[in-house]
Design an enzyme around this catalytic site. Structure first.
Site, PDB file in Angstrom:
ATOM      1  N   LYS A  93      58.566  15.465  23.805  1.00 59.28           N
ATOM      2  CA  LYS A  93      59.613  14.676  23.155  1.00 59.28           C
ATOM      3  C   LYS A  93      59.758  15.075  21.692  1.00 59.28           C
ATOM      4  CE  LYS A  93      56.234  11.018  23.569  1.00 59.28           C
ATOM      5  NZ  LYS A  93      55.928   9.977  24.533  1.00 59.28           N
ATOM      6  N   LYS A 116      54.718  23.419  26.258  1.00 60.70           N
ATOM      7  CA  LYS A 116      54.807  22.167  27.003  1.00 60.70           C
ATOM      8  C   LYS A 116      56.150  21.484  26.734  1.00 60.70           C
ATOM      9  CE  LYS A 116      52.638  18.518  25.426  1.00 60.70           C
ATOM     10  NZ  LYS A 116      51.616  17.572  24.928  1.00 60.70           N
ATOM     11  N   LYS A 126      48.728  18.908  16.174  1.00 61.04           N
ATOM     12  CA  LYS A 126      49.579  17.916  15.497  1.00 61.04           C
ATOM     13  C   LYS A 126      49.418  17.956  13.993  1.00 61.04           C
ATOM     14  CE  LYS A 126      50.747  14.179  18.627  1.00 61.04           C
ATOM     15  NZ  LYS A 126      50.786  12.708  18.705  1.00 61.04           N
TER      16      LYS A 126
HETATM   17  P1  TYM Z   1      51.760  10.958  25.647  1.00 60.19           P
HETATM   18  O1  TYM Z   1      52.502   9.772  25.174  1.00 60.19           O
HETATM   19  O2  TYM Z   1      51.887  12.223  24.886  1.00 60.19           O
HETATM   20  O3  TYM Z   1      52.166  11.288  27.139  1.00 60.19           O
HETATM   21  C1  TYM Z   1      52.102  10.292  28.154  1.00 60.19           C
HETATM   22  C2  TYM Z   1      51.668  10.895  29.474  1.00 60.19           C
HETATM   23  O4  TYM Z   1      52.575  11.936  29.870  1.00 60.19           O
HETATM   24  C3  TYM Z   1      51.849  13.131  30.117  1.00 60.19           C
HETATM   25  N1  TYM Z   1      52.690  14.273  29.708  1.00 60.19           N
HETATM   26  C4  TYM Z   1      52.941  15.328  30.474  1.00 60.19           C
HETATM   27  N2  TYM Z   1      52.557  15.638  31.725  1.00 60.19           N
HETATM   28  C5  TYM Z   1      52.999  16.801  32.235  1.00 60.19           C
HETATM   29  N3  TYM Z   1      53.799  17.663  31.560  1.00 60.19           N
HETATM   30  C6  TYM Z   1      54.204  17.392  30.303  1.00 60.19           C
HETATM   31  N4  TYM Z   1      54.994  18.236  29.644  1.00 60.19           N
HETATM   32  C7  TYM Z   1      53.772  16.173  29.705  1.00 60.19           C
HETATM   33  N5  TYM Z   1      53.980  15.600  28.494  1.00 60.19           N
HETATM   34  C8  TYM Z   1      53.312  14.434  28.519  1.00 60.19           C
HETATM   35  C9  TYM Z   1      50.613  13.029  29.260  1.00 60.19           C
HETATM   36  O5  TYM Z   1      49.575  13.868  29.745  1.00 60.19           O
HETATM   37  C10 TYM Z   1      50.280  11.569  29.384  1.00 60.19           C
HETATM   38  O6  TYM Z   1      49.566  11.304  30.568  1.00 60.19           O
HETATM   39  N6  TYM Z   1      47.060  10.160  24.209  1.00 60.19           N
HETATM   40  C11 TYM Z   1      48.055   9.810  25.188  1.00 60.19           C
HETATM   41  C12 TYM Z   1      48.332   8.330  25.253  1.00 60.19           C
HETATM   42  C13 TYM Z   1      47.121   7.461  25.465  1.00 60.19           C
HETATM   43  C14 TYM Z   1      46.378   7.348  26.675  1.00 60.19           C
HETATM   44  C15 TYM Z   1      45.358   6.384  26.394  1.00 60.19           C
HETATM   45  C16 TYM Z   1      46.442   7.969  27.914  1.00 60.19           C
HETATM   46  C17 TYM Z   1      46.576   6.620  24.579  1.00 60.19           C
HETATM   47  N7  TYM Z   1      45.506   5.939  25.124  1.00 60.19           N
HETATM   48  C18 TYM Z   1      44.434   6.047  27.364  1.00 60.19           C
HETATM   49  C19 TYM Z   1      45.515   7.603  28.883  1.00 60.19           C
HETATM   50  C20 TYM Z   1      44.506   6.645  28.607  1.00 60.19           C
HETATM   51  C21 TYM Z   1      49.341  10.513  24.836  1.00 60.19           C
HETATM   52  O7  TYM Z   1      49.586  10.868  23.715  1.00 60.19           O
HETATM   53  O8  TYM Z   1      50.213  10.609  25.843  1.00 60.19           O
END
Ligand code: TYM
Length: 331
Positions: free
Chosen positions: A197, A194, A111
């Site tokens: 968004k 991957k 990032k």
């Molecule tokens: P974020 O917002 O990027 O994504 C949310 C969830 O979606 C999953 N994900 C995917 N899974 C499979 N294939 C993909 N292409 C894909 N893109 C996204 C992510 O693995 C995630 O589970 N850091 C986290 C948010 C967060 C969080 C937490 C998660 C903040 N605090 C505590 C768990 C526990 C994030 O950026 O997810």
């Protein structure tokens, strides 16, 4: 006691990756465990967000979770900044985590890009706040996609170091739950990237708000190789685009990849893609319609999040007090 926590950033719309990698699992865990699901707005602002977009995206994300089957009666649904103990414990963990641990985080490197000096301090500290999100509930299970694995390992390191430094057995070591056929959904344009968004190409992803025509079009145009589908899983080796479409099919239809291949093995993509498109539309359209309906009444979404925050604070306030007490903070 077991408890589930997971979060999603309101930094854009939901994608099929979020849905298959995370949200579907959130839904299935509700009946087994007490669950807390969170819009992590404090994480989103580690890169600049237009305030109007952040309000909209936070509500739309809540609508997406509810439309996907997360029940605000069964689970606690919150917006992170409305439960101040997340940020408060986040500060404590900034003091527990080490610079060197953060420097190893691949998501930060991705990032921040080449110009890491210009990244926000919050982006660097992001995983400490994430550990706080989880541990402020003493959560034991965290359903996520594959890309969050390293952050969850760091969460365990932070819990272990806190427990060790203060000679307590206070924070649990959390288990990541990375399961299903689609723990890493890939871009429709490039099987080595991957689905995200933030990809500049909208054709690379399926958005949860896409209508039936665009879903079908994106799947029709998805990159593939010229060969027929194999009937065994070994035949997907070195065919990342083919594997991705089969994984998506399996996850959408709650089947194993083996079962899908037993049915579609031998088919050309010209035959398989329309079936995948039909399946995707039949699963996603009801969700996007329900999301749109919920978005007609944003006040109701805000009420759900306010209620969730009040319920959450009954759990988080005592855990924060106890943390401060362990550390010798005068109350
Ligand atoms: P974020 O917002 O990027 O994504 C949310 C969830 O979606 C999953 N994900 C995917 N899974 C499979 N294939 C993909 N292409 C894909 N893109 C996204 C992510 O693995 C995630 O589970 N850091 C986290 C948010 C967060 C969080 C937490 C998660 C903040 N605090 C505590 C768990 C526990 C994030 O950026 O997810």
């Amino acid at each position: 006691a077991p408890r589930v926590f997971s979060g999603i950033q309101p930094s854009g719309g939901l994608t099929l990756g979020n849905y298959l990698g995370a949200i579907k699992r959130f839904v299935s865990m509700q009946d087994e465990y007490p669950c807390v699901y969170c819009m992590v707005d404090l994480h989103a602002i580690t890169v600049w967000q237009d305030p109007k977009d952040l309000v909209h995206n936070t509500r739309e994300l809540a609508a997406g979770l509810i439309a996907s089957g997360i029940s605000p009666e069964k689970s606690i649904l919150i917006n992170q900044s409305q439960v101040p103990e997340h940020a408060q414990l986040g500060w404590v963990f900034n003091c527990v985590a080490r610079m060197g641990w953060m420097q190893r985080m691949t998501q930060f490197k991705d990032k921040a890009g080449k110009n890491a000096q210009n990244a926000s301090l919050g982006l660097f500290g992001y995983p400490a706040l994430m550990a706080a999100d989880i541990l402020i509930y003493h959560a034991t299970h965290v359903p996520v996609g594959e890309d969050q694995k390293q952050h969850l390992e760091l969460t365990r390191d932070i819990a272990a170091k806190f427990n060790h430094d203060y000679g307590v057995d206070f924070f649990p070591l959390t288990e990541p739950v990375i399961e299903g056929a689609a723990t890493r959904v890939m871009s429709l344009r490039d099987g080595s990237k991957k689905m995200s968004k933030s990809d500049p190409s909208d054709a690379s992803r399926i958005n949860m708000t896409d209508d039936a025509d665009s879903i079908a079009k994106k799947i029709r145009k998805a990159k593939t190789d010229p060969d027929a589908l194999p009937s065994e899983i070994d035949g997907l080796k070195d065919r990342p685009e083919a594997r991705n479409l089969v994984n998506i099919y399996a996850a959408l239809n709650d089947q194993t990849v083996e079962d899908v291949l037993a049915e579609v093995g031998g088919q050309q993509f010209g035959t398989f893609k329309p079936q995948l498109a039909e399946l995707a539309v039949s699963k996603l359209s009801p969700i996007s319609h329900e999301m749109a309906r919920l978005m007609d009444d944003p006040a109701e979404i805000d009420r759900i999040l306010a209620k969730g925050a009040a319920q959450a604070r009954e759990i988080t306030a005592p855990i924060l007090s106890k943390t401060y007490e362990i550390m010798g903070m005068v109350r």
